[in-house]
Scaffold this motif. Structure first.
Motif, short mmCIF file in Angstrom:
data_model
loop_
_atom_site.label_atom_id
_atom_site.label_comp_id
_atom_site.label_asym_id
_atom_site.label_seq_id
_atom_site.Cartn_x
_atom_site.Cartn_y
_atom_site.Cartn_z
N GLU A 251 -17.72 21.33 -29.23
CA GLU A 251 -18.25 22.33 -28.31
C GLU A 251 -18.83 21.66 -27.07
O GLU A 251 -18.65 22.15 -25.95
N LEU A 252 -19.54 20.55 -27.26
CA LEU A 252 -20.11 19.85 -26.13
C LEU A 252 -19.04 19.35 -25.17
O LEU A 252 -19.19 19.43 -23.96
N GLU A 253 -17.95 18.82 -25.71
CA GLU A 253 -16.88 18.33 -24.84
C GLU A 253 -16.21 19.47 -24.10
O GLU A 253 -15.83 19.33 -22.93
N ASN A 254 -16.09 20.62 -24.75
CA ASN A 254 -15.51 21.78 -24.07
C ASN A 254 -16.41 22.24 -22.93
O ASN A 254 -15.94 22.57 -21.84
N ILE A 255 -17.73 22.22 -23.16
CA ILE A 255 -18.68 22.63 -22.13
C ILE A 255 -18.71 21.61 -20.99
O ILE A 255 -18.78 21.97 -19.81
N ARG A 256 -18.63 20.34 -21.34
CA ARG A 256 -18.59 19.29 -20.31
C ARG A 256 -17.37 19.48 -19.42
O ARG A 256 -17.46 19.41 -18.18
N THR A 257 -16.22 19.69 -20.03
CA THR A 257 -14.99 19.91 -19.26
C THR A 257 -15.11 21.14 -18.39
O THR A 257 -14.68 21.16 -17.23
N LEU A 258 -15.72 22.20 -18.94
CA LEU A 258 -15.92 23.43 -18.18
C LEU A 258 -16.73 23.16 -16.91
O LEU A 258 -16.40 23.67 -15.83
N ALA A 259 -17.78 22.35 -17.01
CA ALA A 259 -18.62 22.04 -15.85
C ALA A 259 -17.84 21.26 -14.79
O ALA A 259 -17.94 21.55 -13.58
N TYR A 260 -17.07 20.27 -15.22
CA TYR A 260 -16.27 19.50 -14.27
C TYR A 260 -15.22 20.38 -13.59
O TYR A 260 -14.99 20.29 -12.38
N GLU A 261 -14.57 21.23 -14.36
CA GLU A 261 -13.54 22.10 -13.78
C GLU A 261 -14.16 23.12 -12.83
O GLU A 261 -13.52 23.51 -11.84
N GLY B 57 -13.45 23.08 -4.54
CA GLY B 57 -12.23 22.56 -3.92
C GLY B 57 -12.14 21.06 -3.97
O GLY B 57 -11.74 20.40 -3.01
N ILE B 58 -12.52 20.47 -5.11
CA ILE B 58 -12.52 19.02 -5.29
C ILE B 58 -11.50 18.65 -6.35
O ILE B 58 -11.40 19.31 -7.39
N GLU B 59 -10.74 17.60 -6.11
CA GLU B 59 -9.78 17.14 -7.11
C GLU B 59 -10.51 16.49 -8.28
O GLU B 59 -11.39 15.65 -8.10
N CYS B 60 -10.16 16.91 -9.48
CA CYS B 60 -10.80 16.40 -10.69
C CYS B 60 -9.87 15.42 -11.39
O CYS B 60 -8.71 15.73 -11.66
N ARG B 61 -10.39 14.22 -11.69
CA ARG B 61 -9.59 13.20 -12.36
C ARG B 61 -9.91 13.13 -13.86
O ARG B 61 -9.74 12.10 -14.48
#
Length: 482
Positions: free
Chosen positions: A453-463, A470-474
């Motif tokens: 769940e934490l990794e999903n939330i982390r990814t959500l924040a970056y996305e 409007g920033i490219e995410c690596r």
């Protein structure tokens, strides 16, 4: 407030095992009538019925079909909810019912006589209350700030030599809202939820039900210093003298006094050891290095553009820092900072793309139109809580910002939120799940969020940063999974 016969000594918890130092913390004590807490007594069926009715269900037959419960039993559940004042006629929720759906718990309605405690130094109420009569320790003697107290029953009493802290300040009486926040803070601590009660917003009606009784009185709370790292870097903390939760708030009160109270500084120095200062500096230096690495990781993932959004960068760096430390407290911080990323970005986005609200003011019509709009944007579903709020007028907070963004994105495929939903069809569900985890992840019976769940939330924040700014995410698929 000098230490004299008018100041009682409250011994609310027993001394801990092992090495400790007792300190007398001065407080002003107020008695007030106030609603004292929250009761989690709704059963599963009652909560499901309440949520479905909040989402717009207005027929017993429809309720019965949705939850697979006999119609007569559904009517019984509704009757119990009406008795508790959570539901009115037509399966419509009362204000208390709506608060219950929002908070996931039932507010206690009957005020009770309680004691609340004010820190003389800051004027702030401690996030604790006392409903029963306090246990008082007897004063056996004092020599300046060194006070000997005795507590316990006959034949099982003990004496302690304590340091009484300065309490000469006399701040203004706290407000009614301060009392409600203290009650809420006590309730959160008693149920294993860390956090600040000031995140809540007491209603004006609730504040009007607070009534102070008599004048304030001086007292001392017996606090116990123990050697421990509570995340502050101090290498010592205080046990909660009310024995209901985390005592860090009391350690913070003592830490604020160290500079102006040499006796307290010396006590801590001798208690924690001569190398305490070196250990504190080393811990803080390590934290600074970790924080710098975390910021570098965020910039490596989102590029230099993210530096143009320092607040978002700070929250993402806190997420990375929490991920590395990986303690229950830090898992809570990760979820909170993910939500704060949205709270930083969405208000500006909604200002740039003003929402066009539907012409109808009928709540049910607006809800249906909101669901259709979200589905046309690509959302898999709309959580009941979000659907419910979409039927009302403009509102603040994260839910209001998300609803405004959905309204603004309809008919505009180039709207950043529209593109975000197309990329992540479960976005609205993920946001609602994150909000629930932020509020409830640290409940004693639930525990901190799981790693996936934490990794999903982390990814959500970056996305969110990538799509809404409007920033490219690596952030690669491997990084998302690991």
């Amino acid at each position: 407030m000098s230490f004299d016969r008018r100041a009682s000594v409250f011994q609310l918890s027993a001394p801990p095992q092992g090495h400790y130092r007792p300190v007398l913390l001065p407080v002003w004590v107020y008695q007030a009538m106030a609603p004292t807490g929250f009761s989690r007594t709704l059963d599963t069926f009652q909560m499901v019925v309440l949520r479905l009715c909040a989402a717009g269900v207005r027929d017993i037959g429809e309720l019965s079909g949705l939850i697979g419960l006999d119609g007569s039993l559904c009517r019984t559940v509704v009757a119990r909810l009406m008795e508790r004042g959570l539901m009115g006629s037509g399966l419509k929720l009362t204000e208390a019912g709506r608060d219950t759906v929002r908070l996931g718990e039932v507010a206690e309605t009957e005020p009770r006589l309680i004691r609340v405690f004010q820190d003389p130094g800051t004027g702030a109420l401690l996030p604790r209350m006392l409903m029963a009569d306090p246990v008082r320790a007897d004063v056996r003697g004092y020599r300046g700030r060194q006070v000997t107290i005795q507590f316990g029953t006959a034949g099982a009493s003990r004496e302690l030599n304590t340091l009484a802290l300065d309490g000469d300040a006399e701040p203004m009486r706290p407000s009614e809202r301060d009392v409600l926040e203290a009650c809420r803070g006590h309730d959160m601590a008693a149920r294993g939820i860390r956090g600040s009660a000031r995140n809540t917003r007491p209603t004006a009606g609730a504040s009007q039900r607070i009534g102070f009784h008599g004048s304030r009185t001086p007292a001392y709370l017996v606090c116990y210093l123990i050697a421990d790292d509570d995340g502050s870097g101090r290498m010592w903390t205080v046990l909660d003298p009310f024995a209901v939760g985390d005592g860090r708030v009391f350690a913070d009160v003592l830490a604020a006094r160290v500079e102006r109270e040499p006796d307290l500084a010396r006590l801590i120095e001798t208690f924690a050891g001569p190398d305490r200062r070196d250990r504190v500096f080393a811990a803080r230096r390590a934290d600074r290095e970790l924080a710098e690495d975390a910021r570098a990781d965020v910039v490596a993932t989102l590029g230099e553009q993210i530096r143009e959004h320092p607040e978002v960068l700070a929250h993402l760096a806190d997420i990375e820092l929490a991920r590395v430390k990986d303690t229950p407290r830090e898992r809570e911080n990760l979820v909170r900072n993910a939500i704060r990323v949205f709270e930083c970005i969405l208000p500006g986005l909604n200002e740039k793309y003003p929402a066009s609200l539907p012409p109808s003011n009928v709540s049910e019509v607006r809800q249906r139109e909101f669901v259709l709009t979200a589905q046309r944007l690509g959302a898999l579903s709309v959580p009941p809580e979000m659907r419910h709020h979409s039927g009302s007028g403009p509102r603040g907070g994260l839910a209001g910002d998300v609803i405004k963004a959905v309204w603004a994105a309809r008919g505009n495929p180039d709207h950043p939120f529209a593109m975000f939903i197309r990329h992540r069809p479960a976005l609205l569900e993920d946001l609602e799940r994150s909000r629930i985890l932020r509020n409830n992840a640290t409940h004693a019976s639930v525990g901190p969020p799981a790693s996936d769940e934490l990794e999903n939330i982390r990814t959500l924040a970056y996305e969110a940063a990538a799509h809404l700014l409007g920033i490219e995410c690596r952030l690669t698929g491997h990084e998302k999974a690991n």
